[in-house]
Design an enzyme around this catalytic site. Structure first.
Site, PDB file in Angstrom:
ATOM      1  N   SER A   7      48.380  35.669  38.246  1.00 36.79           N
ATOM      2  CA  SER A   7      46.966  35.317  38.087  1.00 36.79           C
ATOM      3  C   SER A   7      46.809  34.305  36.959  1.00 36.79           C
ATOM      4  O   SER A   7      47.153  34.589  35.809  1.00 36.79           O
ATOM      5  CB  SER A   7      46.146  36.563  37.751  1.00 36.79           C
ATOM      6  OG  SER A   7      44.879  36.156  37.278  1.00 36.79           O
ATOM      7  N   HIS A  32      47.312  33.342  42.208  1.00 37.39           N
ATOM      8  CA  HIS A  32      46.142  34.220  42.316  1.00 37.39           C
ATOM      9  C   HIS A  32      45.010  33.614  41.487  1.00 37.39           C
ATOM     10  O   HIS A  32      45.150  33.381  40.284  1.00 37.39           O
ATOM     11  CB  HIS A  32      46.506  35.617  41.822  1.00 37.39           C
ATOM     12  CG  HIS A  32      45.434  36.639  42.017  1.00 37.39           C
ATOM     13  ND1 HIS A  32      45.166  37.227  43.237  1.00 37.39           N
ATOM     14  CD2 HIS A  32      44.551  37.176  41.141  1.00 37.39           C
ATOM     15  CE1 HIS A  32      44.170  38.094  43.093  1.00 37.39           C
ATOM     16  NE2 HIS A  32      43.773  38.078  41.834  1.00 37.39           N
ATOM     17  N   ASP A  34      41.329  34.037  40.142  1.00 37.11           N
ATOM     18  CA  ASP A  34      40.297  35.041  39.861  1.00 37.11           C
ATOM     19  C   ASP A  34      38.962  34.381  39.536  1.00 37.11           C
ATOM     20  O   ASP A  34      38.790  33.806  38.460  1.00 37.11           O
ATOM     21  CB  ASP A  34      40.727  35.890  38.659  1.00 37.11           C
ATOM     22  CG  ASP A  34      41.732  36.954  39.040  1.00 37.11           C
ATOM     23  OD1 ASP A  34      41.517  37.650  40.044  1.00 37.11           O
ATOM     24  OD2 ASP A  34      42.742  37.089  38.315  1.00 37.11           O
ATOM     25  N   MET A  36      35.049  34.796  38.742  1.00 41.33           N
ATOM     26  CA  MET A  36      34.104  35.806  38.241  1.00 41.33           C
ATOM     27  C   MET A  36      32.766  35.159  37.907  1.00 41.33           C
ATOM     28  O   MET A  36      32.740  34.091  37.295  1.00 41.33           O
ATOM     29  CB  MET A  36      34.660  36.450  36.973  1.00 41.33           C
ATOM     30  CG  MET A  36      36.022  37.063  37.153  1.00 41.33           C
ATOM     31  SD  MET A  36      36.622  37.725  35.593  1.00 41.33           S
ATOM     32  CE  MET A  36      38.212  38.365  36.105  1.00 41.33           C
ATOM     33  N   HIS A  65      40.553  35.384  44.794  1.00 41.44           N
ATOM     34  CA  HIS A  65      39.933  36.706  44.601  1.00 41.44           C
ATOM     35  C   HIS A  65      38.527  36.486  44.058  1.00 41.44           C
ATOM     36  O   HIS A  65      38.349  36.171  42.885  1.00 41.44           O
ATOM     37  CB  HIS A  65      40.805  37.508  43.622  1.00 41.44           C
ATOM     38  CG  HIS A  65      40.286  38.875  43.313  1.00 41.44           C
ATOM     39  ND1 HIS A  65      40.797  39.649  42.297  1.00 41.44           N
ATOM     40  CD2 HIS A  65      39.298  39.628  43.892  1.00 41.44           C
ATOM     41  CE1 HIS A  65      40.157  40.811  42.260  1.00 41.44           C
ATOM     42  NE2 HIS A  65      39.234  40.816  43.206  1.00 41.44           N
ATOM     43  N   MET A  67      35.298  37.694  42.717  1.00 40.63           N
ATOM     44  CA  MET A  67      34.574  38.809  42.091  1.00 40.63           C
ATOM     45  C   MET A  67      33.169  38.324  41.819  1.00 40.63           C
ATOM     46  O   MET A  67      32.762  38.122  40.670  1.00 40.63           O
ATOM     47  CB  MET A  67      35.300  39.232  40.808  1.00 40.63           C
ATOM     48  CG  MET A  67      36.599  39.969  41.093  1.00 40.63           C
ATOM     49  SD  MET A  67      37.711  40.004  39.680  1.00 40.63           S
ATOM     50  CE  MET A  67      38.510  38.416  39.896  1.00 40.63           C
ATOM     51  N   MET A 136      42.335  47.467  43.897  1.00 44.28           N
ATOM     52  CA  MET A 136      42.180  47.189  42.462  1.00 44.28           C
ATOM     53  C   MET A 136      42.709  48.380  41.660  1.00 44.28           C
ATOM     54  O   MET A 136      42.295  49.514  41.883  1.00 44.28           O
ATOM     55  CB  MET A 136      40.699  46.968  42.103  1.00 44.28           C
ATOM     56  CG  MET A 136      40.095  45.661  42.603  1.00 44.28           C
ATOM     57  SD  MET A 136      40.956  44.155  42.095  1.00 44.28           S
ATOM     58  CE  MET A 136      40.946  44.292  40.300  1.00 44.28           C
ATOM     59  N   GLY A 141      37.284  42.348  36.112  1.00 44.84           N
ATOM     60  CA  GLY A 141      36.519  41.627  35.098  1.00 44.84           C
ATOM     61  C   GLY A 141      37.383  41.023  34.001  1.00 44.84           C
ATOM     62  O   GLY A 141      37.027  40.005  33.431  1.00 44.84           O
ATOM     63  N   ASP A 174      46.279  44.772  42.237  1.00 46.61           N
ATOM     64  CA  ASP A 174      45.835  43.843  41.195  1.00 46.61           C
ATOM     65  C   ASP A 174      45.317  44.627  39.993  1.00 46.61           C
ATOM     66  O   ASP A 174      44.348  45.383  40.109  1.00 46.61           O
ATOM     67  CB  ASP A 174      44.720  42.957  41.775  1.00 46.61           C
ATOM     68  CG  ASP A 174      44.250  41.873  40.817  1.00 46.61           C
ATOM     69  OD1 ASP A 174      44.819  41.734  39.725  1.00 46.61           O
ATOM     70  OD2 ASP A 174      43.293  41.163  41.198  1.00 46.61           O
ATOM     71  N   GLY A 175      45.976  44.417  38.851  1.00 43.38           N
ATOM     72  CA  GLY A 175      45.508  44.998  37.591  1.00 43.38           C
ATOM     73  C   GLY A 175      46.556  45.874  36.925  1.00 43.38           C
ATOM     74  O   GLY A 175      46.991  46.868  37.499  1.00 43.38           O
ATOM     75  N   SER A 197      48.544  39.085  32.746  1.00 39.23           N
ATOM     76  CA  SER A 197      49.014  39.073  31.351  1.00 39.23           C
ATOM     77  C   SER A 197      50.512  39.320  31.245  1.00 39.23           C
ATOM     78  O   SER A 197      51.164  38.793  30.337  1.00 39.23           O
ATOM     79  CB  SER A 197      48.235  40.105  30.530  1.00 39.23           C
ATOM     80  OG  SER A 197      48.287  41.374  31.154  1.00 39.23           O
TER      81      SER A 197
HETATM   82  C1  DX5 Z   1      41.022  41.573  37.092  1.00 42.76           C
HETATM   83  C2  DX5 Z   1      41.604  40.415  37.875  1.00 42.76           C
HETATM   84  C3  DX5 Z   1      43.064  40.423  37.814  1.00 42.76           C
HETATM   85  C4  DX5 Z   1      43.619  40.158  36.444  1.00 42.76           C
HETATM   86  C5  DX5 Z   1      44.932  40.838  36.354  1.00 42.76           C
HETATM   87  O1  DX5 Z   1      39.666  41.566  37.201  1.00 42.76           O
HETATM   88  O2  DX5 Z   1      41.223  40.498  39.215  1.00 42.76           O
HETATM   89  O3  DX5 Z   1      43.645  39.540  38.776  1.00 42.76           O
HETATM   90  O4  DX5 Z   1      43.783  38.799  36.155  1.00 42.76           O
HETATM   91  O5  DX5 Z   1      45.387  40.755  35.052  1.00 42.76           O
HETATM   92  P1  DX5 Z   1      46.457  41.765  34.475  1.00 42.76           P
HETATM   93  O6  DX5 Z   1      47.706  41.594  35.315  1.00 42.76           O
HETATM   94  O7  DX5 Z   1      46.633  41.301  33.069  1.00 42.76           O
HETATM   95  O8  DX5 Z   1      45.904  43.156  34.575  1.00 42.76           O
HETATM   96 ZN    ZN Z   2      42.424  39.341  40.767  1.00 45.33          ZN
END
Ligand code: DX5
Ligand code: ZN
Length: 218
Positions: A7, A32, A34, A36, A65, A67, A136, A141, A174-175, A197
């Site tokens: 991501s 990926h 993200d 938001m 993705h 959100m 998830m 977020g 994811d997460g 991360s």
């Molecule tokens: C969370 C995102 C994830 C996020 C994952 O809301 O959808 O894709 O970037 O990050 P890590 O791997 O650090 O949990």
């Molecule tokens: Zn994601």
């Protein structure tokens, strides 16, 4: 073969092209993305312009993705030659079947994401239609949150539903994915693992991607 989708939420946005080049060379499978909106989730990330700036800079397909609330209004913006999946949240869609058909009508694979508190039964009448279910394993977020372990059971149940029903959707998680729990989620049935991360926060990003893909690609 199972896939790794780093991501870019956790990447250095000022060096995005370079960062994507590093993960691609190291063997990552998908980017990926993200997105938001500050409404569906309490954070704002970036929009389609940032994703499009990566077109041609990498050959990796995009795993988008969303959100965001009312995703139907923005789907077209995320369709490019490199867009493989667009995933919307079940919780954000009043007419989920319509939204999924809309995504597929543009030649993109349709994913549906479920928040940690959403039951698999929310997809009872959709499993035939969708190309991917995103489980998830954190509340969406933010990057860098702790893995919610009930996701394992959910993935197992989903994999069983898939086997029994003869469906061919992919399962993505994811997460909070790290080297320490990657085997646990793939053993439960995951095909695509998102990692933010743990990839971009690593001292050596190239080496970290290789560590993940060594497990996923065998
Ligand atoms: C969370 C995102 C994830 C996020 C994952 O809301 O959808 O894709 O970037 O990050 P890590 O791997 O650090 O949990
Ligand atoms: Zn994601």
């Amino acid at each position: 073969m199972k896939q790794l989708a780093p991501s870019i939420l956790s990447a250095d946005f000022s060096r995005l092209g370079e960062s994507v080049g590093i993960i691609e060379k190291a063997g990552a499978d998908l980017v990926h993305v993200d997105v938001m909106d500050g409404h569906f989730v309490p954070n704002i990330s970036f929009g389609s312009a940032v994703m499009k700036s990566l077109c041609g800079r990498t050959a990796m397909p995009f795993d988008v993705h969303l959100m965001i609330e009312a995703p139907d209004m923005y789907l077209e913006e995320f369709v490019t030659d490199q867009t493989e999946y667009i995933t919307v949240h079940q919780e954000a869609c009043t007419h989920l079947n319509r939204t999924v058909q809309h995504i597929k009508s543009m030649g993109v694979k349709a994913g549906v994401a479920l928040n940690p508190a959403t039951s698999l039964s929310a997809l009872d009448y959709m499993l035939e239609e969708i190309d991917m279910v995103l489980v998830m394993s954190v509340n969406p977020g933010f990057g860098g949150q702790k893995f919610i372990s009930s996701a394992i059971d959910k993935i197992r149940q989903l994999d069983e539903l898939r086997r029994k029903g003869g469906y061919d959707f992919k399962i993505e998680v994811d997460g909070g994915i790290k080297l320490e729990n990657i085997r646990q989620v793939t053993d439960a049935g995951v095909d695509i693992a998102v990692a933010g991360s743990s990839v971009f926060g690593a001292e050596d990003v190239d080496a970290r991607v290789r560590e993940f893909t060594e497990i996923l690609h065998k």
